[in-house]
Design a protein around this motif. Structure first.
Motif, PDB file in Angstrom:
ATOM      1  N   PRO A  50      76.021  62.614 107.243  1.00  0.00           N
ATOM      2  CA  PRO A  50      76.100  63.079 106.088  1.00  0.00           C
ATOM      3  C   PRO A  50      77.477  63.434 105.565  1.00  0.00           C
ATOM      4  N   PHE A  51      78.287  64.110 106.490  1.00  0.00           N
ATOM      5  CA  PHE A  51      79.459  64.196 105.946  1.00  0.00           C
ATOM      6  C   PHE A  51      80.416  63.256 105.430  1.00  0.00           C
TER       7      PHE A  51
ATOM      8  N   ILE B  18      76.388  68.364 100.230  1.00  0.00           N
ATOM      9  CA  ILE B  18      75.393  68.003 101.338  1.00  0.00           C
ATOM     10  C   ILE B  18      74.082  68.547 101.379  1.00  0.00           C
ATOM     11  N   GLY B  19      73.216  67.845 101.187  1.00  0.00           N
ATOM     12  CA  GLY B  19      71.803  68.450 101.365  1.00  0.00           C
ATOM     13  C   GLY B  19      71.639  69.604 100.467  1.00  0.00           C
TER      14      GLY B  19
ATOM     15  N   PRO C   4      78.165  70.055 108.563  1.00  0.00           N
ATOM     16  CA  PRO C   4      77.163  68.885 108.613  1.00  0.00           C
ATOM     17  C   PRO C   4      77.305  68.241 109.714  1.00  0.00           C
ATOM     18  N   GLU C   5      76.506  67.173 110.401  1.00  0.00           N
ATOM     19  CA  GLU C   5      76.771  66.006 111.211  1.00  0.00           C
ATOM     20  C   GLU C   5      77.555  65.212 110.423  1.00  0.00           C
TER      21      GLU C   5
END
Length: 490
Positions: free
Chosen positions: A50-51, A88-89, A46-47
């Motif tokens: 979010p991380f 994440i997501g 992830p970017e």
């Protein structure tokens, strides 16, 4: 063996995000390989935003995420490896290596060269050991000689160029980033010798070996005829071997004096290549065995680059270092206390610090204290219902000291007072805190001249020793029932 991405995150409690990404690096070529190897189980890196949020949540470092979370806090998700799965997501990123040191979180995502479902055993993922090597190397580079934020920022700015040379395309070549600092513009890292799979780099510089022995002594003393006092020593030997070559061999020997207490229950690091059977069979469980092995304890090994715990051990010394007596008598709103401490004559009478903490639980605030001490000084913390007897760095020549006095308490208020579910009524304790440098209770030491190093150059050998108190309790002799270590953990 390769890494998909690397992050350095500063933990900043109280800020909106509780942290800031200070450095990140992604390896697109490794990411393409991950997509092929993982197949349908592939989860993209992830970017940073979010991380950061997912990692701080998983590490319990986010101010907003203190409530119970089934995916993170249940008993079936106890983590003992510093390897995490981040949600994440709606997708789970695994494996993520992460640990915090000096307020900085070090994290990376190693490449897994197979499908992720079902999850393969960690030992089969070669990128994990390389990931730890990389993060430890970055940690060592950032904080070697670093004294302020300016120097830290300078080193963070050097990381992109350093990783370009030491970790090209996500594959670690040299975990010691200092090696490449001076030659960053014109040299390339080469490894003419074959590297073992668990060792991702080599050391270049002045050879040196550091050995530190730390012993912690535990004790429960009651001063009762029908209850036996207990005490035990737990030791750990920590080493750092900065030696050139891909496979340097070292033999470290631990020795005891003539009257030293044998080491037992010895557990060694996997880098130890062989071991005398007498070391492995020396156990504290078999009390009837009077033929305990008393050394020397030799450990042939091939050391890793980072600092490591060579071995752990226990020992049953004849007497505790400090014998104590503590008595509490209750009279209405007052407590009369008596404390006697005696340093054993065989113990080194030179402390870095020594103090006795006397807490009072389940009572009102301390309003008045009358006391008499034969040595040291007494500090009173009224709001914490705590007395601290600062003994200092030496016992007197008699090796015996005493404290007596009367403590008066006010009425219990609605304010939060110290509470303890064990220390009710006459059940009370005194806890000793002390540290002695250049000393071990067992007498265990590492002789500089007995350290054998089979590598280029003559290394500098440094040895250190220290004894630290840990869970050193002296209980009220008038207490109705004994308190054991087990009951303290309830």
């Amino acid at each position: 063996m390769a890494q998909r991405a690397v992050w350095l995150i500063s933990h900043e409690p109280g800020t909106p995000l509780c942290g800031t990404v200070r450095f990140s690096r992604r390896y697109p070529t490794v990411e393409k390989r991950a997509k092929v190897f993982n197949g349908a189980s592939y989860v993209p890196v992830p970017e940073d935003g979010p991380f950061l949020k997912a990692l701080l949540f998983e590490l319990r470092l986010s101010d907003d995420d203190k409530d119970f979370s089934e995916s993170r806090d249940s008993c079936s998700h106890i983590n003992k490896t510093s390897i995490y799965a981040l949600l994440i997501g709606g997708e789970e990123l695994w494996p993520v290596i992460a640990f915090m040191k000096n307020g900085m979180i070090y994290a990376c995502v190693p490449l897994v060269e197979q499908t992720l479902f079902p999850r393969p055993p960690l030992i089969s993922i070669s990128g994990i050991s390389q990931g730890f090597e990389l993060l430890f190397g970055v940690q060592g580079f950032l904080y070697s000689g670093q004294k302020n934020d300016s120097e830290l920022n300078t080193k963070l700015s050097q990381l992109p160029d350093l990783l370009l040379q030491t970790c090209p395309f996500g594959t670690l070549l040299d975990a010691n980033l200092e090696n490449s600092l001076d030659s960053i513009n014109f040299a390339s890292v080469t490894h003419p010798q074959k590297q073992p799979t668990w060792k991702a780099g080599t050391y270049k510089g002045k050879p040196q070996v550091s050995i530190s022995i730390t012993e912690k002594v535990k004790s429960m003393q009651y001063d009762k005829q029908d209850i036996a006092d207990t005490w035990q020593v737990i030791g750990v030997v920590t080493c750092k071997c900065d030696l050139e070559g891909s496979m340097p061999n070292v033999t470290i020997s631990l020795s005891l004096p003539t009257n030293g207490s044998p080491l037992q229950d010895i557990l060694v690091h996997p880098c130890v290549t062989s071991l005398d059977s007498a070391i492995l069979t020396s156990s504290s469980i078999d009390a009837a065995d009077d033929s305990a092995f008393s050394g020397p304890y030799k450990f042939p090994l091939t050391p890793p680059l980072e600092s490591f715990n060579l071995c752990y051990y226990t020992s049953q010394v004849p007497v505790p270092p400090i014998l104590g007596f503590y008595q509490v008598k209750e009279e209405e709103v007052q407590l009369k206390i008596t404390v006697n401490l005696k340093l054993h004559e065989s113990v080194k009478n030179s402390f870095e610090f020594c103090e006795a903490r006397i807490p009072f639980y389940n009572r009102g605030p301390v309003t008045h204290v009358e006391h008499k001490v034969s040595f040291g000084q007494l500090e009173v913390f009224r709001e914490k219902s705590l007395l601290i007897w600062i003994i200092g760095q030496k016992f007197p020549k008699s090796l015996e000291i005493s404290l007596s006095g009367t403590v008066t308490f006010g009425a219990k208020s609605h304010e939060k007072q110290p509470f303890d579910q064990i220390c009710i009524g006459g059940t009370a304790y005194l806890k000793l805190h002390f540290r002695i440098l250049d000393y071990t209770l067992t007498g265990c030491y590492a002789d500089q001249h007995s350290v054998q190093v089979f590598a280029s150059g003559k290394p500098k050998i440094s040895t250190y020793r220290k004894l630290i108190s840990s869970d050193y309790y002296i209980w009220n002799s008038k207490a109705p029932a004994p308190v054991t270590y087990g009951s303290l953990l309830l």
